[in-house]
Design an enzyme around this catalytic site. Structure first.
Site, PDB file in Angstrom:
ATOM      1  N   THR A 138       0.909  -1.141   0.000  1.00 38.49           N
ATOM      2  CA  THR A 138       0.000   0.000   0.000  1.00 38.49           C
ATOM      3  C   THR A 138       0.936   1.175   0.000  1.00 38.49           C
ATOM      4  O   THR A 138       2.055   1.038   0.477  1.00 38.49           O
ATOM      5  CB  THR A 138      -0.811   0.015   1.319  1.00 38.49           C
ATOM      6  N   VAL A 146     -12.306  -5.823   0.217  1.00 38.67           N
ATOM      7  CA  VAL A 146     -11.870  -4.518   0.717  1.00 38.67           C
ATOM      8  C   VAL A 146     -10.988  -4.764   1.931  1.00 38.67           C
ATOM      9  O   VAL A 146     -11.348  -5.545   2.809  1.00 38.67           O
ATOM     10  CB  VAL A 146     -13.099  -3.651   1.104  1.00 38.67           C
ATOM     11  N   ASP A 168      -8.020  -3.045   4.900  1.00 40.24           N
ATOM     12  CA  ASP A 168      -8.049  -2.126   6.040  1.00 40.24           C
ATOM     13  C   ASP A 168      -8.038  -0.656   5.640  1.00 40.24           C
ATOM     14  O   ASP A 168      -8.411   0.214   6.429  1.00 40.24           O
ATOM     15  CB  ASP A 168      -6.810  -2.370   6.914  1.00 40.24           C
ATOM     16  N   THR A 194       0.393  -0.707   6.788  1.00 42.63           N
ATOM     17  CA  THR A 194       0.430  -1.475   5.535  1.00 42.63           C
ATOM     18  C   THR A 194       0.669  -2.941   5.879  1.00 42.63           C
ATOM     19  O   THR A 194       1.285  -3.243   6.897  1.00 42.63           O
ATOM     20  CB  THR A 194       1.529  -0.957   4.586  1.00 42.63           C
TER      21      THR A 194
HETATM   22  N1  ASP Z   1      -3.224  -3.317   3.637  1.00 45.04           N
HETATM   23  C1  ASP Z   1      -3.442  -3.496   2.243  1.00 45.04           C
HETATM   24  C2  ASP Z   1      -4.630  -4.342   2.023  1.00 45.04           C
HETATM   25  O1  ASP Z   1      -4.802  -5.315   2.726  1.00 45.04           O
HETATM   26  C3  ASP Z   1      -2.284  -4.088   1.533  1.00 45.04           C
HETATM   27  C4  ASP Z   1      -0.959  -3.643   2.032  1.00 45.04           C
HETATM   28  O2  ASP Z   1      -0.833  -2.652   2.701  1.00 45.04           O
HETATM   29  O3  ASP Z   1       0.043  -4.286   1.771  1.00 45.04           O
HETATM   30  O4  ASP Z   1      -5.373  -4.053   1.107  1.00 45.04           O
END
Ligand code: ASP
Length: 269
Positions: free
Chosen positions: A150, A178, A180, A199
């Site tokens: 992210t 969807v 977090d 993330t």
């Molecule tokens: N947190 C994000 C999600 O689960 C992905 C990430 O941050 O790596 O969509």
């Protein structure tokens, strides 16, 4: 520690390669320029996040990783310490979801999802993103390399705080999934004491209510490094990629249980 003139951190996601550090730094520099030009702190984080969305090495915007059926759906959110929050979830077809999330803060709503969010973005004139324009090049998909990632930013402009996040989600997830990112207090939170952006595995981040709990630690006076150290323990490094950036008035911390490109720029008062 003394209060800072400003502090701004960016990240390219849990799992992003350290060699992409220059991208995180470029976004941080754009954010700091915006602070110096007097932009609102929410504008600042959105501009920095948009730079990362436009860098196809990161899993957001043009670099978004595909869903199980090859489609691209993105989540983004932004919040400031005056209590403004806006998010989009599973939005297809826009180049910079963070700007759409920002526009949602000016409506009576907090989260817009799917086709409704896409229609809102189109009506407001946001730049489209055709499926063929998505050129994720941060990981080699042929090797089965895992991909979360992210992009994010937290900022303190000397007065106010904000946090912003944007993602293509977890590669191979079913359409409609969807994470977090658009869930308030899960992927991000900002308040008068600081700002937090996470993330990693979105399902685990959400179940821990990660961002609000990290924020509450900042609020009770814990130093950012201490908060980071404690929160990292909630995530098992083998099962759950996890990274965090956070800021208060006089300090910051950033770290991850995998590799993560991240950057910080600050100035003493
Ligand atoms: N947190 C994000 C999600 O689960 C992905 C990430 O941050 O790596 O969509």
């Amino acid at each position: 520690m003394a209060e800072k003139k400003y502090i701004l951190l960016t990240h390219g996601g849990a799992g992003s390669k350290n060699e992409y550090q220059d991208g995180a730094r470029r976004a941080a520099d754009v954010g700091v320029e915006s602070i110096k030009s007097g932009a609102s702190v929410m504008d600042v984080v959105c501009r920095a996040v948009a730079v990362l969305e436009d860098d196809s090495r990161f899993n957001a915007g043009v670099g978004s990783h595909p869903r199980a059926d090859g489609s691209v759906e993105m989540d983004a959110a932004v919040m400031d310490s005056s209590g403004h929050f806006g998010a989009v979830a599973a939005i297809p077809g826009v180049k910079n979801p963070i700007h759409v999330a920002h526009a949602v803060t000016r409506t009576e709503y907090k989260v817009l999802a799917g086709q409704g969010a896409a229609q809102f973005a189109k009506k407001a004139g946001f730049q489209p993103l055709a499926a063929g324009q998505v050129t994720a090049r941060g990981v080699d998909f042929s090797t089965g390399e895992s991909s979360t990632d992210t992009v994010g930013c937290v900022a303190f402009d000397g007065k106010n705080f904000a946090a912003g996040l944007s993602t293509g989600g977890i590669r191979g997830a079913i359409p409609g999934r969807v994470g977090d990112v658009p869930l308030i207090g899960c992927g991000l939170y900002a308040g008068p004491a600081g700002a937090v952006a996470a993330t990693g595995n979105g399902e685990t981040i959400a179940m821990h209510l990660t961002a609000i709990r990290a924020y509450q630690m900042i609020e009770r006076g814990d130093a950012p490094e201490k908060v980071l150290e404690e929160v990292l323990h909630w995530f098992h490094p083998v099962d759950d990629a996890f990274g965090l950036i956070l800021v208060n008035r006089d300090g910051y911390a950033g770290g991850c249980n995998r590799t993560m490109a991240w950057s910080v720029v600050w100035e003493e008062k």
